[in-house]
Design a protein around this motif. Structure first.
Motif, PDB file in Angstrom:
ATOM      1  N   PHE A   1       0.862  -1.296   0.114  1.00 27.09           N
ATOM      2  CA  PHE A   1      -0.004  -0.042   0.005  1.00 27.09           C
ATOM      3  C   PHE A   1       0.949   1.192  -0.169  1.00 27.09           C
ATOM      4  O   PHE A   1       1.765   1.310   0.795  1.00 27.09           O
ATOM      5  N   LYS A   2       0.512   2.180  -0.789  1.00 26.05           N
ATOM      6  CA  LYS A   2       1.258   3.450  -1.004  1.00 26.05           C
ATOM      7  C   LYS A   2       0.380   4.583  -1.119  1.00 26.05           C
ATOM      8  O   LYS A   2      -0.731   4.521  -1.600  1.00 26.05           O
ATOM      9  N   VAL A   3       1.078   5.690  -0.428  1.00 26.52           N
ATOM     10  CA  VAL A   3       0.318   7.162  -0.722  1.00 26.52           C
ATOM     11  C   VAL A   3       1.283   7.992  -1.325  1.00 26.52           C
ATOM     12  O   VAL A   3       2.457   8.135  -1.069  1.00 26.52           O
ATOM     13  N   MET A   4       0.708   8.365  -2.484  1.00 25.25           N
ATOM     14  CA  MET A   4       1.498   9.293  -3.298  1.00 25.25           C
ATOM     15  C   MET A   4       2.898   8.474  -3.680  1.00 25.25           C
ATOM     16  O   MET A   4       3.960   9.379  -3.804  1.00 25.25           O
ATOM     17  N   GLY A   5       2.750   7.442  -4.123  1.00 25.04           N
ATOM     18  CA  GLY A   5       3.875   6.650  -4.506  1.00 25.04           C
ATOM     19  C   GLY A   5       4.840   5.948  -3.332  1.00 25.04           C
ATOM     20  O   GLY A   5       6.007   5.392  -3.639  1.00 25.04           O
ATOM     21  N   LYS A   6       4.587   6.324  -2.212  1.00 22.53           N
ATOM     22  CA  LYS A   6       5.496   5.964  -0.988  1.00 22.53           C
ATOM     23  C   LYS A   6       4.848   4.878  -0.201  1.00 22.53           C
ATOM     24  O   LYS A   6       3.556   5.082   0.314  1.00 22.53           O
ATOM     25  N   MET A   7       5.554   3.675   0.131  1.00 24.53           N
ATOM     26  CA  MET A   7       4.994   2.768   0.902  1.00 24.53           C
ATOM     27  C   MET A   7       5.010   3.055   2.431  1.00 24.53           C
ATOM     28  O   MET A   7       5.799   3.689   3.049  1.00 24.53           O
TER      29      MET A   7
ATOM     30  N   ASP B   1      -2.904   4.061  10.712  1.00 22.29           N
ATOM     31  CA  ASP B   1      -2.928   5.577  10.625  1.00 22.29           C
ATOM     32  C   ASP B   1      -1.577   6.160  11.013  1.00 22.29           C
ATOM     33  O   ASP B   1      -1.432   6.994  10.273  1.00 22.29           O
ATOM     34  N   HIS B   2      -0.795   5.718  12.059  1.00 21.77           N
ATOM     35  CA  HIS B   2       0.513   6.275  12.320  1.00 21.77           C
ATOM     36  C   HIS B   2       1.506   6.103  11.081  1.00 21.77           C
ATOM     37  O   HIS B   2       2.163   7.108  10.913  1.00 21.77           O
ATOM     38  N   SER B   3       1.582   5.100  10.544  1.00 21.45           N
ATOM     39  CA  SER B   3       2.117   4.711   9.474  1.00 21.45           C
ATOM     40  C   SER B   3       2.072   5.479   8.249  1.00 21.45           C
ATOM     41  O   SER B   3       2.991   6.094   7.685  1.00 21.45           O
ATOM     42  N   TYR B   4       0.878   5.493   8.013  1.00 23.92           N
ATOM     43  CA  TYR B   4       0.243   6.505   6.912  1.00 23.92           C
ATOM     44  C   TYR B   4       0.650   8.144   7.200  1.00 23.92           C
ATOM     45  O   TYR B   4       1.312   8.553   6.441  1.00 23.92           O
ATOM     46  N   ASP B   5       0.595   8.437   8.335  1.00 22.13           N
ATOM     47  CA  ASP B   5       0.837   9.887   9.035  1.00 22.13           C
ATOM     48  C   ASP B   5       2.432  10.132   8.760  1.00 22.13           C
ATOM     49  O   ASP B   5       2.594  11.121   8.351  1.00 22.13           O
ATOM     50  N   LEU B   6       3.075   9.322   8.902  1.00 20.09           N
ATOM     51  CA  LEU B   6       4.636   9.330   8.898  1.00 20.09           C
ATOM     52  C   LEU B   6       5.120   9.596   7.435  1.00 20.09           C
ATOM     53  O   LEU B   6       5.853  10.158   7.152  1.00 20.09           O
ATOM     54  N   VAL B   7       4.387   8.717   6.740  1.00 26.87           N
ATOM     55  CA  VAL B   7       4.859   8.889   5.271  1.00 26.87           C
ATOM     56  C   VAL B   7       4.192  10.060   4.581  1.00 26.87           C
ATOM     57  O   VAL B   7       4.803  10.530   4.018  1.00 26.87           O
ATOM     58  N   LEU B   8       2.922  10.488   5.055  1.00 23.08           N
ATOM     59  CA  LEU B   8       2.466  11.781   4.743  1.00 23.08           C
ATOM     60  C   LEU B   8       3.635  13.011   5.080  1.00 23.08           C
ATOM     61  O   LEU B   8       3.667  13.743   4.221  1.00 23.08           O
ATOM     62  N   LYS B   9       3.895  12.788   6.132  1.00 16.70           N
ATOM     63  CA  LYS B   9       4.935  14.007   6.807  1.00 16.70           C
ATOM     64  C   LYS B   9       6.180  14.087   5.777  1.00 16.70           C
ATOM     65  O   LYS B   9       6.681  15.143   5.888  1.00 16.70           O
ATOM     66  N   SER B  10       6.497  12.812   5.287  1.00 16.15           N
ATOM     67  CA  SER B  10       7.993  12.870   4.734  1.00 16.15           C
ATOM     68  C   SER B  10       7.597  13.274   3.138  1.00 16.15           C
ATOM     69  O   SER B  10       8.773  13.511   2.438  1.00 16.15           O
ATOM     70  N   LEU B  11       6.491  13.542   2.592  1.00 17.08           N
ATOM     71  CA  LEU B  11       6.200  13.955   1.310  1.00 17.08           C
ATOM     72  C   LEU B  11       6.561  15.551   0.885  1.00 17.08           C
ATOM     73  O   LEU B  11       6.606  16.255   2.024  1.00 17.08           O
ATOM     74  N   THR B  12       6.913  15.618   0.096  1.00 17.53           N
ATOM     75  CA  THR B  12       7.290  17.071  -0.299  1.00 17.53           C
ATOM     76  C   THR B  12       5.924  17.761  -0.158  1.00 17.53           C
ATOM     77  O   THR B  12       4.846  17.522  -0.175  1.00 17.53           O
ATOM     78  N   LYS B  13       6.186  19.399  -0.221  1.00 15.03           N
ATOM     79  CA  LYS B  13       4.868  20.073   0.095  1.00 15.03           C
ATOM     80  C   LYS B  13       4.228  20.162  -1.147  1.00 15.03           C
ATOM     81  O   LYS B  13       3.002  20.232  -0.975  1.00 15.03           O
ATOM     82  N   LYS B  14       4.871  19.824  -2.421  1.00 15.09           N
ATOM     83  CA  LYS B  14       3.960  19.735  -3.438  1.00 15.09           C
ATOM     84  C   LYS B  14       3.112  18.518  -3.418  1.00 15.09           C
ATOM     85  O   LYS B  14       1.973  18.741  -3.945  1.00 15.09           O
TER      86      LYS B  14
END
Length: 119
Positions: free
Chosen positions: A29-35, A98-111
């Motif tokens: 499972f990836k969010v915006m291309g990140k696992m 949720d925690h895993s998803y949120d950690l990956v979201l925070k690592s995404l670029t602002k764009k």
């Protein structure tokens, strides 16, 4: 939590896609291309790898010894392998996803974060 419930919860999150980059028996499972989560479809008991804050990962491994372990084939610092169908409360499993998803979201670029908000 069974594997179907795990899958349904993961794909219900915004911007998530499910892929099979490691073969047909490993669902990623990836969010915006990140696992942020992965699970083997043929493992028994069912397990999943979830990203986790390092300090929290250690605490969870101690509290749920044997059920939450350092990430299998992943960074042992940032990933846990979690047994889904054993004695871990569903509420905790949902919170760990949720925690895993949120950690990956925070690592995404602002764009990418802005792009996700628009979708």
């Amino acid at each position: 939590m069974n594997i179907e419930q795990f899958r349904e919860y993961c794909i219900s999150k915004k911007g998530v896609e499910e892929t099979f980059p490691f073969g047909e028996d490993m669902l990623v499972f990836k969010v915006m291309g990140k696992m942020f989560a992965l699970t083997g479809l043929e493992t028994h008991p069912a397990t999943a790898n979830l990203k986790c804050d390092p300090e929290r990962a250690i605490a969870l491994r101690e509290e749920y010894y044997g059920l939450i372990r350092p990430g299998y084939h992943m960074s042992k610092v940032h990933w846990n392998t979690v047994e889904l169908e054993r004695n871990i409360p569903n509420e905790l499993l949902l919170e760990m996803i949720d925690h895993s998803y949120d950690l990956v979201l925070k690592s995404l670029t602002k764009k990418l974060q802005a792009e996700l908000k628009k979708s």
